[in-house]
Write a protein that holds these residues in place. Structure first.
Motif, PDB file in Angstrom:
ATOM      1  N   CYS A   1       0.835  -1.203   0.000  1.00  0.00           N
ATOM      2  CA  CYS A   1       0.000   0.000   0.000  1.00  0.00           C
ATOM      3  C   CYS A   1       0.875   1.261   0.000  1.00  0.00           C
ATOM      4  O   CYS A   1       1.875   1.341   0.704  1.00  0.00           O
ATOM      5  CB  CYS A   1      -0.911  -0.009   1.231  1.00  0.00           C
ATOM      6  SG  CYS A   1      -2.020   1.415   1.310  1.00  0.00           S
ATOM      7  N   ARG A   2       0.457   2.231  -0.798  1.00  0.00           N
ATOM      8  CA  ARG A   2       1.193   3.505  -0.871  1.00  0.00           C
ATOM      9  C   ARG A   2       0.224   4.683  -0.763  1.00  0.00           C
ATOM     10  O   ARG A   2       0.458   5.754  -1.332  1.00  0.00           O
ATOM     11  CB  ARG A   2       1.970   3.600  -2.199  1.00  0.00           C
ATOM     12  CG  ARG A   2       2.967   2.489  -2.419  1.00  0.00           C
ATOM     13  CD  ARG A   2       3.768   2.659  -3.706  1.00  0.00           C
ATOM     14  NE  ARG A   2       4.641   3.831  -3.656  1.00  0.00           N
ATOM     15  CZ  ARG A   2       5.846   3.832  -3.100  1.00  0.00           C
ATOM     16  NH1 ARG A   2       6.341   2.729  -2.563  1.00  0.00           N
ATOM     17  NH2 ARG A   2       6.564   4.925  -3.095  1.00  0.00           N
ATOM     18  N   ALA A   3      -0.849   4.517  -0.018  1.00  0.00           N
ATOM     19  CA  ALA A   3      -1.922   5.509  -0.036  1.00  0.00           C
ATOM     20  C   ALA A   3      -1.574   6.818   0.680  1.00  0.00           C
ATOM     21  O   ALA A   3      -2.193   7.837   0.404  1.00  0.00           O
ATOM     22  CB  ALA A   3      -3.198   4.909   0.568  1.00  0.00           C
ATOM     23  N   CYS A   4      -0.630   6.776   1.616  1.00  0.00           N
ATOM     24  CA  CYS A   4      -0.338   7.970   2.419  1.00  0.00           C
ATOM     25  C   CYS A   4       1.044   8.509   2.057  1.00  0.00           C
ATOM     26  O   CYS A   4       2.064   7.965   2.496  1.00  0.00           O
ATOM     27  CB  CYS A   4      -0.366   7.628   3.908  1.00  0.00           C
ATOM     28  SG  CYS A   4      -1.890   6.863   4.466  1.00  0.00           S
ATOM     29  N   PRO A   5       1.099   9.592   1.284  1.00  0.00           N
ATOM     30  CA  PRO A   5       2.396  10.079   0.782  1.00  0.00           C
ATOM     31  C   PRO A   5       3.411  10.381   1.884  1.00  0.00           C
ATOM     32  O   PRO A   5       4.581  10.029   1.775  1.00  0.00           O
ATOM     33  CB  PRO A   5       2.014  11.357   0.024  1.00  0.00           C
ATOM     34  CG  PRO A   5       0.561  11.221  -0.268  1.00  0.00           C
ATOM     35  CD  PRO A   5      -0.037  10.365   0.794  1.00  0.00           C
TER      36      PRO A   5
ATOM     37  N   THR B   1      -3.147  -0.082  13.929  1.00  0.00           N
ATOM     38  CA  THR B   1      -4.208   0.836  13.496  1.00  0.00           C
ATOM     39  C   THR B   1      -3.785   1.551  12.217  1.00  0.00           C
ATOM     40  O   THR B   1      -4.548   1.622  11.253  1.00  0.00           O
ATOM     41  CB  THR B   1      -4.493   1.872  14.602  1.00  0.00           C
ATOM     42  OG1 THR B   1      -4.897   1.187  15.777  1.00  0.00           O
ATOM     43  CG2 THR B   1      -5.571   2.846  14.170  1.00  0.00           C
ATOM     44  N   VAL B   2      -2.575   2.085  12.251  1.00  0.00           N
ATOM     45  CA  VAL B   2      -1.970   2.690  11.061  1.00  0.00           C
ATOM     46  C   VAL B   2      -0.776   1.822  10.716  1.00  0.00           C
ATOM     47  O   VAL B   2       0.082   1.586  11.566  1.00  0.00           O
ATOM     48  CB  VAL B   2      -1.541   4.144  11.334  1.00  0.00           C
ATOM     49  CG1 VAL B   2      -0.721   4.704  10.188  1.00  0.00           C
ATOM     50  CG2 VAL B   2      -2.770   5.004  11.584  1.00  0.00           C
ATOM     51  N   ARG B   3      -0.715   1.329   9.494  1.00  0.00           N
ATOM     52  CA  ARG B   3       0.204   0.218   9.223  1.00  0.00           C
ATOM     53  C   ARG B   3       1.563   0.642   8.678  1.00  0.00           C
ATOM     54  O   ARG B   3       2.376  -0.212   8.326  1.00  0.00           O
ATOM     55  CB  ARG B   3      -0.500  -0.807   8.345  1.00  0.00           C
ATOM     56  CG  ARG B   3      -1.783  -1.231   9.071  1.00  0.00           C
ATOM     57  CD  ARG B   3      -2.460  -2.454   8.560  1.00  0.00           C
ATOM     58  NE  ARG B   3      -3.720  -2.624   9.303  1.00  0.00           N
ATOM     59  CZ  ARG B   3      -4.293  -3.775   9.555  1.00  0.00           C
ATOM     60  NH1 ARG B   3      -3.754  -4.889   9.125  1.00  0.00           N
ATOM     61  NH2 ARG B   3      -5.414  -3.832  10.234  1.00  0.00           N
TER      62      ARG B   3
ATOM     63  N   GLU C   1      -7.756   7.651   8.968  1.00  0.00           N
ATOM     64  CA  GLU C   1      -8.941   7.354   8.148  1.00  0.00           C
ATOM     65  C   GLU C   1      -8.567   6.553   6.896  1.00  0.00           C
ATOM     66  O   GLU C   1      -9.296   5.651   6.478  1.00  0.00           O
ATOM     67  CB  GLU C   1      -9.628   8.657   7.730  1.00  0.00           C
ATOM     68  CG  GLU C   1     -10.339   9.353   8.878  1.00  0.00           C
ATOM     69  CD  GLU C   1     -10.843  10.754   8.498  1.00  0.00           C
ATOM     70  OE1 GLU C   1     -11.406  11.418   9.380  1.00  0.00           O
ATOM     71  OE2 GLU C   1     -10.663  11.175   7.327  1.00  0.00           O
ATOM     72  N   THR C   2      -7.424   6.907   6.316  1.00  0.00           N
ATOM     73  CA  THR C   2      -7.008   6.242   5.077  1.00  0.00           C
ATOM     74  C   THR C   2      -6.671   4.777   5.325  1.00  0.00           C
ATOM     75  O   THR C   2      -6.921   3.917   4.474  1.00  0.00           O
ATOM     76  CB  THR C   2      -5.794   6.975   4.474  1.00  0.00           C
ATOM     77  OG1 THR C   2      -6.127   8.353   4.307  1.00  0.00           O
ATOM     78  CG2 THR C   2      -5.410   6.384   3.124  1.00  0.00           C
ATOM     79  N   CYS C   3      -6.111   4.493   6.503  1.00  0.00           N
ATOM     80  CA  CYS C   3      -5.696   3.114   6.789  1.00  0.00           C
ATOM     81  C   CYS C   3      -6.834   2.261   7.348  1.00  0.00           C
ATOM     82  O   CYS C   3      -6.734   1.031   7.377  1.00  0.00           O
ATOM     83  CB  CYS C   3      -4.507   3.114   7.754  1.00  0.00           C
ATOM     84  SG  CYS C   3      -3.424   1.682   7.544  1.00  0.00           S
TER      85      CYS C   3
ATOM     86  N   PRO D   1      -9.693   1.152   6.307  1.00  0.00           N
ATOM     87  CA  PRO D   1     -10.273   0.024   5.556  1.00  0.00           C
ATOM     88  C   PRO D   1      -9.496  -1.292   5.692  1.00  0.00           C
ATOM     89  O   PRO D   1     -10.092  -2.363   5.563  1.00  0.00           O
ATOM     90  CB  PRO D   1     -10.239   0.526   4.098  1.00  0.00           C
ATOM     91  CG  PRO D   1     -10.326   2.016   4.219  1.00  0.00           C
ATOM     92  CD  PRO D   1      -9.526   2.344   5.450  1.00  0.00           C
ATOM     93  N   TRP D   2      -8.205  -1.203   5.987  1.00  0.00           N
ATOM     94  CA  TRP D   2      -7.465  -2.460   6.206  1.00  0.00           C
ATOM     95  C   TRP D   2      -7.959  -3.138   7.481  1.00  0.00           C
ATOM     96  O   TRP D   2      -8.079  -4.365   7.537  1.00  0.00           O
ATOM     97  CB  TRP D   2      -5.958  -2.186   6.294  1.00  0.00           C
ATOM     98  CG  TRP D   2      -5.306  -1.718   5.024  1.00  0.00           C
ATOM     99  CD1 TRP D   2      -4.544  -0.591   4.865  1.00  0.00           C
ATOM    100  CD2 TRP D   2      -5.317  -2.362   3.732  1.00  0.00           C
ATOM    101  NE1 TRP D   2      -4.092  -0.495   3.573  1.00  0.00           N
ATOM    102  CE2 TRP D   2      -4.549  -1.563   2.860  1.00  0.00           C
ATOM    103  CE3 TRP D   2      -5.905  -3.525   3.240  1.00  0.00           C
ATOM    104  CZ2 TRP D   2      -4.346  -1.891   1.509  1.00  0.00           C
ATOM    105  CZ3 TRP D   2      -5.714  -3.853   1.899  1.00  0.00           C
ATOM    106  CH2 TRP D   2      -4.945  -3.049   1.061  1.00  0.00           C
ATOM    107  N   LEU D   3      -8.265  -2.346   8.501  1.00  0.00           N
ATOM    108  CA  LEU D   3      -8.810  -2.937   9.730  1.00  0.00           C
ATOM    109  C   LEU D   3     -10.205  -3.486   9.482  1.00  0.00           C
ATOM    110  O   LEU D   3     -10.567  -4.551   9.995  1.00  0.00           O
ATOM    111  CB  LEU D   3      -8.841  -1.891  10.858  1.00  0.00           C
ATOM    112  CG  LEU D   3      -9.424  -2.385  12.186  1.00  0.00           C
ATOM    113  CD1 LEU D   3      -8.634  -3.575  12.732  1.00  0.00           C
ATOM    114  CD2 LEU D   3      -9.479  -1.259  13.214  1.00  0.00           C
TER     115      LEU D   3
HETATM  116 FE1  SF4 Z   1      -1.454   2.327   3.241  1.00  0.00          FE
HETATM  117 FE2  SF4 Z   1      -2.079   2.354   5.822  1.00  0.00          FE
HETATM  118 FE3  SF4 Z   1       0.450   2.735   5.062  1.00  0.00          FE
HETATM  119 FE4  SF4 Z   1      -1.387   4.624   4.612  1.00  0.00          FE
HETATM  120  S1  SF4 Z   1      -0.657   3.890   6.635  1.00  0.00           S
HETATM  121  S2  SF4 Z   1       0.181   3.877   3.157  1.00  0.00           S
HETATM  122  S3  SF4 Z   1      -3.213   3.363   4.175  1.00  0.00           S
HETATM  123  S4  SF4 Z   1      -0.776   0.861   4.802  1.00  0.00           S
END
Ligand code: SF4
Ligand code: DU
Length: 228
Positions: free
Chosen positions: A13-17, A118-120, A134-136, A138-140
């Motif tokens: 996952c690369r959703a959070c710059p 919680t935040v990965r 919030e962005t992370c 959905p993985w939970l």
């Molecule tokens: Fe992806 Fe979660 Fe890492 Fe954001 S914190 S990049 S949503 S795995």
């Protein structure tokens, strides 16, 4: 197989710059001197759990990978001082084969349990933003969806994990008491799910801020682990 697929997807996952930048910069130019000769994982921390997915009845929810812990070793709470505390307690409680968790090849194995964050991704100053949480989330959600049929209890390490667990439970349509149950060490609430009641237990986080200062003792940790 479902949980393995989930972990494979989380790992890329690369959703959070901001967090991608941080996890990768720590892993390349920002390595701690004592680990400079080691390759760093530098990616999201996948869940770590009993390899028998069908056996998982307990979910442990942490805050986020440590920059030189999970972000280095690629395994939850592995290679850092928080993990020393957590795995020792899980071993005493019968959930972990070994009292330590040093690196991904150390033979550690969990029994009936899966540990997720919680935040990965490792956040700067161990502090994710609201948007990153919030962005992370959905993985939970996916973790809860997969574990729900067998899930009996969850341990939330810290108030961020507690809030994330309650939020995910609400999104799943589970019954969560109102007003919102308050976090505290030893706080406990039953969440109504289609498969039965899931017990959510709160614990102070195993970070050095709590363990070094005596805010969280081994006895306090053993007490919450025993309730899982
Ligand atoms: Fe992806 Fe979660 Fe890492 Fe954001 S914190 S990049 S949503 S795995
Ligand atoms: O909390 P800390 O001691 O700064 O450790 C941060 C990070 O590095 C954590 O993941 C523990 C790990 N670490 C370690 O494994 N061995 C050491 O000697 C020092 C730190």
């Amino acid at each position: 197989p479902d949980v393995a697929q989930l972990d494979a997807r989380i790992s890329v996952c690369r959703a959070c710059p901001r967090l991608v930048q941080w996890r990768e910069s720590v892993a390349t130019t920002g390595r701690r001197a004592s680990f400079a000769d080691q390759p760093y994982w530098g990616r999201p921390g996948p869940g770590f759990g009993d390899p028998d997915e069908e056996a998982v009845e307990v979910l442990v929810l942490g805050l986020a990978p440590a920059a030189n812990g999970t972000n280095r070793t690629g395994r939850m709470f592995t290679g850092d001082r928080s993990g020393d505390w957590l795995y020792a307690a899980l071993h005493r409680g019968g959930f972990a084969d070994r009292p330590t968790s040093v690196h991904a090849g150390d033979g550690q194995r969990l029994r009936g349990m899966r540990i997720v964050a919680t935040v990965r991704c490792a956040p700067p100053a161990n502090t994710p933003t609201t948007l990153e949480k919030e962005t992370c989330a959905p993985w939970l959600d996916r973790d809860l969806e997969l574990s729900a049929p067998r899930l009996r209890s969850m341990l939330a390490l810290g108030s961020i994990a507690w809030d994330a667990a309650l939020g995910a439970a609400r999104r799943r349509g589970w019954e969560v008491p109102r007003p919102k149950p308050r976090f505290g060490h030893g706080a406990e609430v039953g969440l109504g799910t289609p498969y039965g009641v899931v017990r959510l237990v709160g614990s102070y986080h195993v970070s050095q801020q709590n363990t070094f200062t005596g805010k969280l003792t081994e006895a306090m940790l053993d007490d919450v682990v025993a309730r899982l």
